[in-house]
Scaffold this active site. Structure first.
Site, PDB file in Angstrom:
ATOM      1  N   GLY A  13       0.784  -1.232   0.000  1.00 25.89           N
ATOM      2  CA  GLY A  13       0.000   0.000   0.000  1.00 25.89           C
ATOM      3  C   GLY A  13       0.814   1.279   0.000  1.00 25.89           C
ATOM      4  N   THR A  14       2.028   1.250  -0.568  1.00 29.87           N
ATOM      5  CA  THR A  14       2.834   2.469  -0.558  1.00 29.87           C
ATOM      6  C   THR A  14       2.232   3.551  -1.457  1.00 29.87           C
ATOM      7  OG1 THR A  14       4.313   1.601  -2.272  1.00 29.87           O
ATOM      8  CG2 THR A  14       4.964   1.263   0.036  1.00 29.87           C
ATOM      9  N   ASN A  15       1.605   3.146  -2.563  1.00 28.88           N
ATOM     10  CA  ASN A  15       0.962   4.153  -3.414  1.00 28.88           C
ATOM     11  C   ASN A  15      -0.296   4.704  -2.757  1.00 28.88           C
ATOM     12  OD1 ASN A  15       2.399   4.654  -6.020  1.00 28.88           O
ATOM     13  ND2 ASN A  15       2.361   2.420  -6.063  1.00 28.88           N
ATOM     14  N   ARG A  59      -8.700 -15.439  -1.060  1.00 29.30           N
ATOM     15  CA  ARG A  59      -8.652 -16.236  -2.291  1.00 29.30           C
ATOM     16  C   ARG A  59     -10.011 -16.832  -2.645  1.00 29.30           C
ATOM     17  NH1 ARG A  59      -4.185 -18.528  -4.709  1.00 29.30           N
ATOM     18  NH2 ARG A  59      -2.945 -18.001  -2.864  1.00 29.30           N
ATOM     19  N   MET A  90      -3.202  -7.001  -7.789  1.00 28.69           N
ATOM     20  CA  MET A  90      -2.567  -8.037  -8.598  1.00 28.69           C
ATOM     21  C   MET A  90      -3.554  -8.986  -9.277  1.00 28.69           C
ATOM     22  SD  MET A  90       0.398  -6.955  -8.364  1.00 28.69           S
ATOM     23  CE  MET A  90       1.253  -8.225  -9.303  1.00 28.69           C
ATOM     24  N   LEU A  93      -8.898  -7.142 -13.812  1.00 29.13           N
ATOM     25  CA  LEU A  93     -10.299  -6.794 -13.675  1.00 29.13           C
ATOM     26  C   LEU A  93     -11.102  -7.302 -14.869  1.00 29.13           C
ATOM     27  CD1 LEU A  93     -10.064  -3.129 -12.368  1.00 29.13           C
ATOM     28  CD2 LEU A  93     -10.593  -5.190 -11.044  1.00 29.13           C
ATOM     29  N   ASN A 107      -4.652   2.479 -13.658  1.00 25.39           N
ATOM     30  CA  ASN A 107      -3.652   1.502 -13.240  1.00 25.39           C
ATOM     31  C   ASN A 107      -2.272   2.137 -13.369  1.00 25.39           C
ATOM     32  OD1 ASN A 107      -2.696  -1.041 -12.338  1.00 25.39           O
ATOM     33  ND2 ASN A 107      -2.186  -1.619 -14.435  1.00 25.39           N
ATOM     34  N   HIS A 109       1.833   1.218 -13.911  1.00 29.62           N
ATOM     35  CA  HIS A 109       2.722   0.158 -14.392  1.00 29.62           C
ATOM     36  C   HIS A 109       4.173   0.632 -14.293  1.00 29.62           C
ATOM     37  CE1 HIS A 109       3.765  -3.459 -16.592  1.00 29.62           C
ATOM     38  NE2 HIS A 109       4.569  -2.733 -17.339  1.00 29.62           N
TER      39      HIS A 109
END
Length: 201
Positions: A13-15, A59, A90, A93, A107, A109
């Site tokens: 969660g750094t962004n 999951r 990760m 969608l 998104n 990249h």
């Protein structure tokens, strides 16, 4: 008016934290909900520390990806999100989300698309021996890493670099460019032309 966003994450969660920090510095954005695809993601703690509502999937939630994405779309719509921001999310969608937020899913990249697509972009760029790589913000669509490019920032590969130092500078660049893009959207400075090319004025 603040731009209302929902954030999707899978890891540290750094962004997310970079956006939270810039909001504290006046970025006209409100994070209305965070969804994590993993119950052990540290980004959950960052969201809770900032008082942001969080939904946690595991999951088993993704056994039916379309049903999972329909739930995500409903959660984010109910929270009032105008844009969805993938921040280290990760999972690909499906149209269940993309059609609910058409051209409103961002998104990030860690390469200069269309070069080095996929999950190992930093390593792939390093292995290729490029002298410049960078960061791309793009609109997500059904084609992995192929949506319209919103913004890019170059990161030079220095002679003294190793893969770890390069990766650190790429992540530092991510933390700058993502809030910049969100500010442009919030201020109405991002447009798309008839060829689906993005312009920021």
């Amino acid at each position: 008016m603040k731009l209302k966003i929902g954030v999707l994450l899978s890891g540290s969660g750094t962004n997310l934290q970079a956006i939270i920090d810039e909001i504290a510095n006046g970025l006209p954005v409100e994070i209305v909900h965070v969804l994590s695809s993993r119950p052990d993601a540290y980004g959950i703690e960052r969201a809770r520390a900032a008082g942001i509502p969080v939904t946690v999937f595991d999951r088993s939630c993704y056994e039916d990806p379309i049903a999972a994405d329909a739930r995500i779309a409903a959660i984010m719509a109910e929270a009032g999100a105008e844009y969805l921001v993938m921040a280290g999310y990760m999972r690909k969608l499906t149209p269940a989300v993309l059609n609910a937020f058409p051209d409103h899913v961002l998104n990030l990249h860690p390469a200069l698309l269309p070069s080095f697509k996929g999950a190992h972009a930093i390593q792939d760029a390093w292995d290729a021996g490029v002298k410049v790589t960078g960061v791309t913000v793009h609109l997500a669509n059904e084609d992995y890493d192929k949506g319209p490019i919103v913004a890019q920032r170059a990161v030079p590969v220095l002679e003294e670099d190793d893969i770890d130092s390069l990766e650190a500078r790429i992540h530092d660049t991510e933390h700058v460019i993502y809030p910049e893009v969100l500010r442009a959207i919030a201020e109405g400075r991002m447009t798309m032309d008839e060829d689906r090319k993005i312009h920021i004025c």
